[in-house]
Design an enzyme around this catalytic site. Structure first.
Site, short mmCIF file in Angstrom:
data_model
loop_
_atom_site.label_atom_id
_atom_site.label_comp_id
_atom_site.label_asym_id
_atom_site.label_seq_id
_atom_site.Cartn_x
_atom_site.Cartn_y
_atom_site.Cartn_z
N LYS A 31 0.83 -1.22 0.00
CA LYS A 31 0.00 0.00 0.00
C LYS A 31 0.86 1.27 0.00
CE LYS A 31 -2.17 -0.93 3.88
NZ LYS A 31 -1.62 -2.26 4.25
N ARG A 105 -9.78 1.40 7.78
CA ARG A 105 -9.30 0.06 8.10
C ARG A 105 -10.35 -0.79 8.79
NH1 ARG A 105 -3.33 0.73 8.26
NH2 ARG A 105 -2.38 -1.21 8.90
N ARG A 144 11.54 -5.19 4.78
CA ARG A 144 11.19 -3.77 4.61
C ARG A 144 12.08 -2.86 5.47
NH1 ARG A 144 5.10 -2.01 4.78
NH2 ARG A 144 5.02 -3.19 6.73
N ARG A 177 10.79 -1.12 10.94
CA ARG A 177 9.64 -0.80 11.79
C ARG A 177 9.54 -1.80 12.93
NH1 ARG A 177 4.45 0.07 7.98
NH2 ARG A 177 3.51 -0.93 9.78
N ARG A 188 -1.08 -8.79 13.02
CA ARG A 188 -1.62 -7.77 12.10
C ARG A 188 -2.41 -8.41 10.97
NH1 ARG A 188 3.66 -5.27 10.55
NH2 ARG A 188 2.49 -3.81 9.25
P1 AMP Z 1 0.52 0.83 8.62
O1 AMP Z 1 1.68 1.76 8.54
O2 AMP Z 1 -0.60 1.23 7.71
O3 AMP Z 1 0.91 -0.60 8.47
O4 AMP Z 1 -0.08 1.00 10.11
C1 AMP Z 1 0.69 0.69 11.25
C2 AMP Z 1 -0.20 0.63 12.47
O5 AMP Z 1 -0.83 1.90 12.67
C3 AMP Z 1 -1.35 -0.36 12.37
O6 AMP Z 1 -0.96 -1.68 12.71
C4 AMP Z 1 -2.33 0.24 13.38
O7 AMP Z 1 -1.94 -0.02 14.71
C5 AMP Z 1 -2.15 1.74 13.16
N1 AMP Z 1 -3.08 2.24 12.12
C6 AMP Z 1 -2.76 2.77 10.92
N2 AMP Z 1 -3.86 3.16 10.25
C7 AMP Z 1 -4.90 2.86 11.05
C8 AMP Z 1 -6.32 3.01 10.92
N3 AMP Z 1 -6.86 3.51 9.82
N4 AMP Z 1 -7.08 2.59 11.96
C9 AMP Z 1 -6.54 2.09 13.07
N5 AMP Z 1 -5.24 1.91 13.26
C10 AMP Z 1 -4.40 2.29 12.26
#
Ligand code: AMP
Length: 230
Positions: A31, A105, A144, A177, A188
């Site tokens: 993404k 999400r 990553r 990360r 996740r």
């Molecule tokens: P990402 O960078 O998109 O993989 O997001 C990393 C983490 O941020 C996720 O595992 C969630 O804990 C939090 N997160 C990101 N976007 C959202 C969202 N739209 N709703 C809830 N938690 C989010």
């Protein structure tokens, strides 16, 4: 490949003028990479809620501390916290085009986002669903590396930076990360299946969903997305 200007005019999925896109998919499906690439090409804002949260955490803000509790466990941040943030973002930049990456999400986030857009007379043009297998996602996540300044994604094998450990875009330091471990990926992935996957049908129903197979290199995935949305 079609030029962005032509793509905008080709209508169909991307309408003339502003583009409003959402990128949906399991963790590690690409993404961030696709949204960053497409938004630079279309000159729209790339909005990664995960990246905003990581900045809040690094800045040791109160909200950051709250978010860290959820992110460190591989859980989602509560819907109201996320949607408030998106509401504020739309208030400031809504007129411009965007590529939301990692938002919405959950189904409640999807519904609230639709309402927030409607209130402003806006609508989405397309939702890109990046479909990747569990084994491919694992490879993406374990290799990553992310720029700690601008959030751009790289990969130890598939997308190496020009200079080792340094971001090609802003010279920031590339780091791993904390949630990119195998154990966290399991959580996740489960969270995706339980709370996010329902959005695929939510967006398929009004005809907004564009599914792209992302079991491939980052370049090929970006090309596939580009061809699919233009
Ligand atoms: P990402 O960078 O998109 O993989 O997001 C990393 C983490 O941020 C996720 O595992 C969630 O804990 C939090 N997160 C990101 N976007 C959202 C969202 N739209 N709703 C809830 N938690 C989010």
């Amino acid at each position: 490949m079609t030029s962005p200007r032509k793509a905008v005019k080709t209508a169909g999925r991307i309408r003339a003028g502003v583009q409003r896109l959402v990128f949906l998919g399991p963790p590690g499906s690409g993404k961030g990479t696709a949204a960053s690439w497409i938004s630079r090409r279309l000159k729209i804002s790339h909005v990664s809620t995960g990246e905003i949260f990581r900045h809040e955490i690094a800045s040791l803000t109160r909200t950051g501390k709250l978010m860290q509790r959820f992110m460190a466990r591989g859980q989602l941040v509560p819907d109201d916290v996320v949607t408030k943030m998106v509401d504020r973002w739309l208030g400031r930049h809504g007129i411009a085009g965007f590529a939301f990456d990692g938002f919405p999400r959950t189904l409640p986030q999807g519904r609230l986002f639709r309402d927030l857009l409607r209130q402003r007379g806006l609508a989405l043009d397309a939702v890109v669903y990046l479909n990747a297998s569990r084994s491919v996602v694992e490879e993406h996540v374990l290799g990553r590396r992310v720029c700690e300044d601008c959030g751009e994604n790289f990969h130890l094998q598939n997308r190496q930076p020009r200079r080792k450990g340094i971001c090609d875009l802003c010279d920031g330091r590339l780091v791993r990360r904390p949630d990119d471990s195998l154990k966290m990926l399991q959580r996740r992935w489960a969270v995706f299946e339980e709370q996010t996957a329902g959005l695929v049908d939510f967006y398929r129903e009004p005809g907004l969903l564009i599914e792209v197979d992302s079991n491939c290199t980052p370049e090929r995935m970006c090309r596939r997305v580009w061809e699919a949305i233009t």
